[in-house]
Design a protein around this motif. Structure first.
Motif, short mmCIF file in Angstrom:
data_model
loop_
_atom_site.label_atom_id
_atom_site.label_comp_id
_atom_site.label_asym_id
_atom_site.label_seq_id
_atom_site.Cartn_x
_atom_site.Cartn_y
_atom_site.Cartn_z
N LEU A 61 5.35 4.92 -5.17
CA LEU A 61 5.87 4.11 -4.06
C LEU A 61 4.90 3.00 -3.67
O LEU A 61 5.22 2.16 -2.83
N ALA A 62 3.72 2.98 -4.29
CA ALA A 62 2.74 1.92 -4.01
C ALA A 62 3.31 0.54 -4.33
O ALA A 62 2.87 -0.46 -3.76
N THR A 63 4.31 0.47 -5.19
CA THR A 63 4.92 -0.82 -5.52
C THR A 63 5.78 -1.35 -4.38
O THR A 63 6.14 -2.52 -4.37
N GLU A 64 6.07 -0.48 -3.40
CA GLU A 64 6.94 -0.87 -2.30
C GLU A 64 6.21 -1.14 -0.99
O GLU A 64 6.82 -1.50 0.00
N VAL A 65 4.89 -0.94 -0.95
CA VAL A 65 4.14 -1.15 0.28
C VAL A 65 3.70 -2.61 0.36
O VAL A 65 3.61 -3.30 -0.66
N PRO A 66 3.42 -3.09 1.58
CA PRO A 66 2.87 -4.45 1.69
C PRO A 66 1.56 -4.55 0.89
O PRO A 66 0.75 -3.63 0.91
N ARG A 67 1.39 -5.63 0.18
CA ARG A 67 0.22 -5.79 -0.70
C ARG A 67 -1.11 -5.62 0.03
O ARG A 67 -2.07 -5.11 -0.53
#
Length: 144
Positions: A61-67
């Motif tokens: 899910l790290a791909t979906e968090v704010p950078r």
């Protein structure tokens, strides 16, 4: 107050002091950047194994968090690097007092302004006095 969490955080502080000493020695022996890298590599491997057995989240899910939420790893690497660099030169106590003073003052500003999505907790006179004492402690610890 949850005493188990408080004791855990206290032990985390003990670990930081011991880690700074160990990493400082490692950096003296193999190089500053190399020491910081090796420390992070071993920590990464350790966390990977712990995550495999005990993790309950989803690392993908790290791909979906704010950078900007992924910058923590860079900041952690910078912290380890600064400890490896500074501890052999100024000692564990001076390095950690500087870090603690910076952490408390910066975290109080984060709280005061509610930055990074945190709850707003205003800075008052008592906290400012605490900052003064922290900076005085830093001066006294580092004074030669």
């Amino acid at each position: 107050m949850n005493w188990i969490i408080l004791i855990t955080v206290f032990l985390g502080g003990v670990a930081v002091a011991v880690q700074a000493s160990i990493n400082g020695g490692l950096g003296r022996h193999i190089g500053v950047i190399e020491g910081a890298f090796l420390s992070f590599l071993i920590g990464t491997i350790t966390l990977f194994v712990i995550m495999l057995f005990f993790g309950k989240g989803n690392v993908f899910l790290a791909t979906e968090v704010p950078r900007w939420e992924l910058v923590g790893g860079i900041l952690g690497a910078f912290y380890v690097y600064t400890m490896v660099l500074s501890v052999p030169r100024i000692g564990v106590a001076a390095a950690l007092v500087a870090v603690i003073a910076a952490q408390i003052i910066t975290s109080s500003l984060i709280d005061h302004f509610g930055w990074l999505g945190m709850k707003q907790i205003p800075i008052d006179g008592q906290r400012i006095l605490g900052f003064v004492f922290l900076l005085a402690a830093l001066y006294l610890i580092t004074k030669k």
